[in-house]
Design a protein around this motif. Structure first.
Motif, PDB file in Angstrom:
ATOM      1  N   ALA A 198       0.825  -1.210   0.000  1.00  0.00           N
ATOM      2  CA  ALA A 198       0.000   0.000   0.000  1.00  0.00           C
ATOM      3  C   ALA A 198       0.859   1.259   0.000  1.00  0.00           C
ATOM      4  N   VAL A 199       1.930   1.266   0.801  1.00  0.00           N
ATOM      5  CA  VAL A 199       2.830   2.424   0.855  1.00  0.00           C
ATOM      6  C   VAL A 199       3.503   2.641  -0.496  1.00  0.00           C
ATOM      7  N   LEU A 200       4.002   1.561  -1.092  1.00  0.00           N
ATOM      8  CA  LEU A 200       4.666   1.675  -2.397  1.00  0.00           C
ATOM      9  C   LEU A 200       3.688   2.110  -3.479  1.00  0.00           C
ATOM     10  N   LEU A 201       2.442   1.624  -3.400  1.00  0.00           N
ATOM     11  CA  LEU A 201       1.416   2.032  -4.362  1.00  0.00           C
ATOM     12  C   LEU A 201       1.139   3.526  -4.242  1.00  0.00           C
ATOM     13  N   CYS A 202       1.096   4.053  -3.024  1.00  0.00           N
ATOM     14  CA  CYS A 202       0.893   5.496  -2.809  1.00  0.00           C
ATOM     15  C   CYS A 202       2.055   6.302  -3.386  1.00  0.00           C
ATOM     16  N   ILE A 203       3.272   5.798  -3.230  1.00  0.00           N
ATOM     17  CA  ILE A 203       4.464   6.482  -3.739  1.00  0.00           C
ATOM     18  C   ILE A 203       4.414   6.584  -5.262  1.00  0.00           C
ATOM     19  N   VAL A 204       4.064   5.464  -5.911  1.00  0.00           N
ATOM     20  CA  VAL A 204       3.976   5.443  -7.376  1.00  0.00           C
ATOM     21  C   VAL A 204       2.817   6.313  -7.858  1.00  0.00           C
ATOM     22  N   MET A 264       7.382  14.955  -1.552  1.00  0.00           N
ATOM     23  CA  MET A 264       6.257  14.090  -1.182  1.00  0.00           C
ATOM     24  C   MET A 264       6.686  12.690  -0.765  1.00  0.00           C
ATOM     25  N   ASN A 265       7.716  12.145  -1.418  1.00  0.00           N
ATOM     26  CA  ASN A 265       8.134  10.768  -1.096  1.00  0.00           C
ATOM     27  C   ASN A 265       8.433  10.560   0.387  1.00  0.00           C
ATOM     28  N   PRO A 266       9.236  11.429   1.029  1.00  0.00           N
ATOM     29  CA  PRO A 266       9.497  11.223   2.470  1.00  0.00           C
ATOM     30  C   PRO A 266       8.227  11.231   3.306  1.00  0.00           C
ATOM     31  N   LEU A 267       7.257  12.088   2.933  1.00  0.00           N
ATOM     32  CA  LEU A 267       5.999  12.136   3.673  1.00  0.00           C
ATOM     33  C   LEU A 267       5.213  10.841   3.503  1.00  0.00           C
ATOM     34  N   LEU A 268       5.264  10.276   2.299  1.00  0.00           N
ATOM     35  CA  LEU A 268       4.556   9.017   2.043  1.00  0.00           C
ATOM     36  C   LEU A 268       5.230   7.843   2.749  1.00  0.00           C
TER      37      LEU A 268
END
Length: 321
Positions: free
Chosen positions: A219-225, A273-277
């Motif tokens: 889920a985290v990786l999906l949000c990042i992409v 955004m990536n660090p926040l995700l």
């Protein structure tokens, strides 16, 4: 690439003042501060608390470095928007190359990370050892940097400082702008297709039953992409529109420039955004809180104090004997 990274338009567009650059300059500085802070904290957390041999952490480290390289170019573009290009021809080429390296490496690394998740989740029965997967991940990171640097050097050679209406601009005067935009879009839309395919298979496998821990990671990786393509997708679409469509009249040009700059700001904001995700991960949030409280430093002081007290007690006991 500086023909659009610096927010410049063609000569006719200059006659239609949109006043957008006066807004984008301060926004560049704000994005720069947020990105430097967030990505630096992320690097500290990963280096101090995480296992650097973990494949996901290898990709996270490379993505953070990619975001930082991209971020370093923003103050230069901010000055260019607020005033004009004052840094000379060599810096124009270097900053353009840095911008491209950050952009290209991000999308390649995200694609490689997605393929790694696809193999781990969907092809979990595939006979491949962890050591081999790790070597492949490192090889993918090296390939991402080599491809990005090679493509960026090609772009950097085409830009130069152009004098126009009493000011200097870092600008790409090459005639093959459509070919360049297609190259940039290919490095965006092709990875997008690969990622859509991989995550469709991953989500199908997840819905069929996967343990909660792996589901959170996916889920985290999906949000990042998803964040990457939400931010950069409109920007690349606008690049294609600008290369294929020449509006007639001042009002259409103004609307196109405003839309372009809005998409540009959305795209540039991605680097923070990536660090926040990543902080969606409970473990990384805990590590960040420990880092901000200097828990490692406090623990080392306590250990040093305990060791010193033990040593003193031992000395006193020895003296008494």
């Amino acid at each position: 690439m500086a023909n659009f990274t610096s927010g410049l338009s063609n000569d006719a567009a200059y006659a239609c003042d949109t006043n957008v650059p006066t807004i984008t300059g301060p926004l560049y500085i704000l994005i720069f501060i947020l990105s430097i802070t967030c990505n630096s904290l992320l690097l500290c957390v990963v280096f101090i608390y995480e296992n650097l041999k973990n494949i996901t952490n290898i990709f996270i480290l490379n993505l953070a470095c990619s975001d930082l390289i991209f971020t370093i170019t923003l103050p230069f573009w901010a000055v260019d928007h607020l005033h004009h290009w004052v840094f000379g021809d060599f810096v124009c080429k270097v900053i353009t190359a840095g911008f491209d390296v950050g952009l290209y490496s991000s999308v390649i690394l995200l694609t490689a990370m997605t393929v790694d998740r696809f193999i781990t989740v969907v092809l979990h029965n595939w006979p491949i050892s962890h050591a081999r997967m790790k070597r492949c991940a490192i090889g993918a990171c090296i390939a991402a940097w080599v491809i990005s640097i090679s493509a960026s050097l090609s772009d950097a050679m085409k830009v130069k400082v152009v004098y126009w209406v009493g000011k200097n601009y870092c600008y790409d005067e090459s005639e093959d702008k459509l070919g360049h935009y297609l190259q940039v879009s290919l490095l965006f839309f092709l990875p997008f297709a690969i990622i859509i395919f991989c995550y469709s298979a991953i989500l199908k496998t997840v819905l069929q039953g996967l343990n909660r821990k792996k589901f959170r990671t996916v889920a985290v990786l999906l949000c990042i992409v998803a964040a990457f393509f939400i931010c950069w997708g409109p920007y690349h679409i606008m690049l294609l529109i600008k290369s294929l469509y020449e509006p007639k009249g001042c009002k259409p040009k103004q609307r196109l420039e405003v839309a372009y700059h809005i998409c540009e700001m959305l795209a540039y904001s991605h680097c923070c955004m990536n660090p926040l995700l990543y902080m969606l991960s409970q473990k990384l949030r805990k590590h960040l809180l420990n880092l901000l409280r200097c828990e490692n430093v406090c623990r080392k002081k306590r250990e040093r104090s305990t060791s010193l007290n033990t040593s003193q007690q031992f000395t006193l006991q020895s003296s008494a004997v």
